[in-house]
Design an enzyme around this catalytic site. Sequence first.
Site, PDB file in Angstrom:
ATOM      1  N   TYR A 126       0.823  -1.213   0.000  1.00  0.00           N
ATOM      2  CA  TYR A 126       0.000   0.000   0.000  1.00  0.00           C
ATOM      3  C   TYR A 126       0.858   1.265   0.000  1.00  0.00           C
ATOM      4  CZ  TYR A 126      -3.749  -3.145   1.649  1.00  0.00           C
ATOM      5  OH  TYR A 126      -4.654  -4.167   1.800  1.00  0.00           O
TER       6      TYR A 126
ATOM      7  N   LEU B 255     -18.047  -3.996   1.577  1.00  0.00           N
ATOM      8  CA  LEU B 255     -19.111  -3.128   1.062  1.00  0.00           C
ATOM      9  C   LEU B 255     -19.246  -3.238  -0.455  1.00  0.00           C
ATOM     10  CD1 LEU B 255     -18.404  -0.008   3.314  1.00  0.00           C
ATOM     11  CD2 LEU B 255     -19.887  -1.972   3.757  1.00  0.00           C
TER      12      LEU B 255
ATOM     13  N   ILE C 237     -12.704  -6.128   7.685  1.00  0.00           N
ATOM     14  CA  ILE C 237     -11.928  -4.910   7.458  1.00  0.00           C
ATOM     15  C   ILE C 237     -12.692  -4.043   6.473  1.00  0.00           C
ATOM     16  CG2 ILE C 237      -9.784  -3.951   6.513  1.00  0.00           C
ATOM     17  CD1 ILE C 237      -9.366  -5.426   9.118  1.00  0.00           C
TER      18      ILE C 237
ATOM     19  N   ARG D  91     -12.968  -0.080   4.523  1.00  0.00           N
ATOM     20  CA  ARG D  91     -12.091   1.032   4.146  1.00  0.00           C
ATOM     21  C   ARG D  91     -12.909   2.277   3.876  1.00  0.00           C
ATOM     22  NH1 ARG D  91      -9.546   0.953  -1.668  1.00  0.00           N
ATOM     23  NH2 ARG D  91     -11.728   1.428  -2.054  1.00  0.00           N
ATOM     24  N   SER D  92     -12.436   3.401   4.396  1.00  0.00           N
ATOM     25  CA  SER D  92     -13.028   4.700   4.078  1.00  0.00           C
ATOM     26  C   SER D  92     -12.011   5.774   4.410  1.00  0.00           C
ATOM     27  CB  SER D  92     -14.311   4.930   4.879  1.00  0.00           C
ATOM     28  OG  SER D  92     -14.833   6.223   4.600  1.00  0.00           O
ATOM     29  N   ALA D  93     -12.064   6.865   3.660  1.00  0.00           N
ATOM     30  CA  ALA D  93     -11.224   8.024   3.962  1.00  0.00           C
ATOM     31  C   ALA D  93     -12.060   9.137   4.577  1.00  0.00           C
ATOM     32  CB  ALA D  93     -10.537   8.526   2.692  1.00  0.00           C
TER      33      ALA D  93
ATOM     34  N   SER E 214     -19.747   5.914  11.267  1.00  0.00           N
ATOM     35  CA  SER E 214     -20.981   5.180  10.996  1.00  0.00           C
ATOM     36  C   SER E 214     -20.711   3.694  10.787  1.00  0.00           C
ATOM     37  CB  SER E 214     -21.665   5.769   9.762  1.00  0.00           C
ATOM     38  OG  SER E 214     -22.790   5.014   9.387  1.00  0.00           O
TER      39      SER E 214
ATOM     40  N   ARG F 102     -12.216  -8.170  -6.911  1.00  0.00           N
ATOM     41  CA  ARG F 102     -10.760  -8.075  -6.769  1.00  0.00           C
ATOM     42  C   ARG F 102     -10.109  -9.188  -7.591  1.00  0.00           C
ATOM     43  NH1 ARG F 102      -9.873  -2.960  -5.036  1.00  0.00           N
ATOM     44  NH2 ARG F 102     -10.906  -2.504  -3.060  1.00  0.00           N
TER      45      ARG F 102
END
EC number: 1.1.1.-
Length: 281
Positions: free
Chosen positions: A56, A196, A234, A236-238, A245, A272
Amino acid sequence: MTGESGSAAPSIALNDENTMPVLGLGVAELSDDETERAVSAALEVGCRLIDTAAAYGNEAAVGRAIAASGIPRAELFVTTKLATSDQGFKGAMDACEASLERLGLDYVDLYLIHWPAPALGTYVNSFGGMIQSRGNGHARSIGVSNFTEEYLTTVIDLTFVTPAVNQIELHPLLNQEALRKTNAEHNVVTQSYTPLALGKLNDHPTVNSVAAEYGKTASQVLLRWNLQLSNAVIFRSANAEHIASDFDVFDFELAAEHMDAINALNDGTRLRPDPDTYEGS
């Protein structure tokens, strides 16, 4: 699973006597600035599992956010992953030390092989190196990511060590029922990524109908569904609001009929790369 709701995620027992939070933040494809902000936001709302990887390119940013938080190291669970370019017995050990240097940590809680990259033929030797990393204290637990039943059983049979975790793509479109069963038979925790479905289910009528019934967002319902399959997850969000939430999913439970309705969305769609053919990252 044990633990209390609200301020922290419950924990799940691993096969090596360690425990891991069932829900955590991933930082794939986030820039350094996004990573620092996201990790800080996650820690602020009680998230204690942070998942990164050498590939990453943001391990140092994760380390900076952790250091700035002031949260005691023992309260955190940090995962990183072995890049395919570093695979091999010695490569796995050296790469772990390099990751620790970038993270500014003395150990990681979980060290995973990022991709099996079967064409390379080095994932078994890589896991052997990770066993050494665990033995010298650089990693508390070791596991794999994107491993099919074939690769998982090969590692177990040839190293006589069972990975603690198999982190795989898992969402309602790809519910991985057979692989989840295999993981469970070996006492390997299934940890889901891309839960998600890259937003592809946000407007799905089934998901929205269930969300409306509970007064929750589509993302919260998708995460809850995954957790109720006994998976660790796991996300993921920025976005700080989305992180808060998405982490707030321990105050409700989906009824069996709603679990079944979401399970019915499975059509084998993989978002993926395919672990059998992907050359790895």
